[in-house]
Design an enzyme around this catalytic site. Structure first.
Site, short mmCIF file in Angstrom:
data_model
loop_
_atom_site.label_atom_id
_atom_site.label_comp_id
_atom_site.label_asym_id
_atom_site.label_seq_id
_atom_site.Cartn_x
_atom_site.Cartn_y
_atom_site.Cartn_z
N GLU A 27 46.66 -13.71 58.76
CA GLU A 27 48.09 -13.67 59.09
C GLU A 27 48.91 -13.02 57.99
O GLU A 27 50.14 -13.16 57.94
CB GLU A 27 48.61 -15.09 59.35
CG GLU A 27 48.65 -15.99 58.12
CD GLU A 27 47.35 -16.74 57.89
OE1 GLU A 27 47.42 -17.84 57.30
OE2 GLU A 27 46.28 -16.23 58.29
N ASN B 249 46.65 -21.24 65.99
CA ASN B 249 45.27 -21.05 66.47
C ASN B 249 44.68 -22.36 66.98
O ASN B 249 43.97 -22.39 68.01
CB ASN B 249 44.39 -20.50 65.35
CG ASN B 249 44.54 -18.99 65.18
OD1 ASN B 249 44.84 -18.28 66.14
ND2 ASN B 249 44.34 -18.51 63.97
N ASP C 188 45.91 -14.03 68.25
CA ASP C 188 45.82 -12.57 68.15
C ASP C 188 47.03 -11.90 68.79
O ASP C 188 47.51 -10.86 68.31
CB ASP C 188 44.55 -12.07 68.83
CG ASP C 188 43.30 -12.34 68.01
OD1 ASP C 188 43.44 -12.73 66.83
OD2 ASP C 188 42.18 -12.17 68.54
N HIS D 185 42.63 -18.84 69.65
CA HIS D 185 42.66 -17.58 68.90
C HIS D 185 43.17 -16.41 69.74
O HIS D 185 43.70 -15.44 69.18
CB HIS D 185 41.26 -17.27 68.37
CG HIS D 185 40.85 -18.17 67.25
ND1 HIS D 185 41.20 -17.95 65.94
CD2 HIS D 185 40.13 -19.33 67.24
CE1 HIS D 185 40.72 -18.91 65.17
NE2 HIS D 185 40.05 -19.76 65.95
#
Length: 346
Positions: free
Chosen positions: A249, A214, A223, A219
């Protein structure tokens, strides 16, 4: 035929719908549906099958007097039943005349745009007239299943969510306890236990260095890693295995009945699949996994705590590996701990 008093039928149907939509247990919901349709239709046999891979698994059957030749089998290979295959391929009902007075109607039931179940109605009545109200009830049932799916699944990955896991874990443990009782009562001298006597397994897994992903890539790519990993989970695990995302996660898998060796092989195969997968932009990603045997004598906090402890052992000893809690205890690498209801996964 349909019950003669229409008002009475409608009132009964409304009461049944209220009962159906008042519960979240899918098995109970399905059995309530079958019982309701059976009461609404005279001289009919109602059977509901759940689709699992290439099989149709019996969920419930009801009727005033079910002839021996219409008693449903526990499971049916879909390709062996032409009407089942026809419904799945065409996504339409299949209507078959069994004789001059009896008609069989196979109706698809949808969940998240896919056919997830088949309802078979064998009736001596005029099916066009007698199935009008049942078809409406099935539509409501299907819509309610979709609402359950939305509330029980993770928005990003489509896997089952943490709340669903919490709500179902005690039920899984109860089923394990029942299986243990049956194991004592049945086939006690068998040299090799049938699959119904093998245990379930709980595995917790965590993406290694996910924060770094990240931080370095953003992000959006984080994702994407979560989404692609969830797709890999669906490809690598069986349809009878339960797949969960806990948030962040962290993921959990409840493996359907199998032996310890095969459970370890399945999890190791998945770990390798992730290690070899080329994630766009991010590249190489690895996961750590800890797993334990589901024992009906355990409470949920103890079970999750054991798998969690094995996961942290994997994290602290190099990551990118699968660790078996009971094996670590036997080897002296871990000390058994007492877990309370206050234990928090991750």
């Amino acid at each position: 035929m349909l019950l003669p008093d229409l008002n009475s039928s409608l009132n009964h149907a409304l009461q049944s719908l209220a009962a159906m939509t008042g519960q979240r247990d899918r098995e109970l919901l399905a059995r309530t549906l079958v019982a309701t349709l059976s009461e609404l239709m005279e001289q009919s046999v109602i059977t509901l099958y759940r689709l699992v891979g290439d099989e149709a698994i019996l969920v419930a059957q009801a009727g005033t007097a079910i002839p021996p030749d219409q008693i449903a089998e526990p499971s049916i290979i879909i390709s062996d039943r032409l009407e089942f295959k026809s419904v799945i391929d065409s996504r339409c009902e299949s209507i078959t005349s069994l004789d001059a007075h009896t008609t069989s109607v196979t109706i698809p039931i949808y969940g998240q745009q896919e056919i997830t179940a088949l309802l078979v109605i064998i009736t001596n009545a005029n099916f066009d007239q007698s199935l009008s109200l049942p078809r409406d009830i099935l539509t409501i049932y299907s819509n309610y299943l979709n609402l359950l799916d939305e509330s029980e699944t993770d928005t990003l990955t489509g896997l089952l969510n943490r709340r669903t896991f919490d709500n179902n874990l005690e039920k899984m443990l109860t089923e394990c306890t029942d299986a243990e009782v049956q194991k004592i009562e049945i086939n006690s001298h068998s040299r090799k236990p049938p699959s119904s006597e093998l245990p379930h397994w709980l595995a917790v897994m965590d993406i290694d260095h996910f924060k770094r992903i990240n931080d370095e890539f953003g992000h959006l790519y984080g994702d994407e890693v979560l989404l692609l990993l969830s797709r890999c989970m669906r490809r690598n695990f069986r349809q009878t295995d339960k797949l969960f995302r806990f948030g962040g996660e962290e993921f959990v898998v409840v493996l359907d009945r199998t032996c310890e060796v095969d459970a370890s092989k399945v999890l190791e195969r998945f770990r390798t699949a992730i290690e070899c997968y080329d994630f766009p932009q991010v590249g190489r990603v690895t996961i750590s996994i800890g797993f334990t045997c589901l024992n009906g004598k355990d409470d949920p906090s103890t079970l999750v705590g054991r798998a969690d402890q094995a996961l942290y052992y994997a994290k602290e000893h190099g990551r990118n590996q699968v660790c078996f809690y009971e094996g670590l205890i036997a080897e002296g690498n871990l000390t058994a701990e007492h877990f309370t209801d206050d234990v928090q996964l991750f």
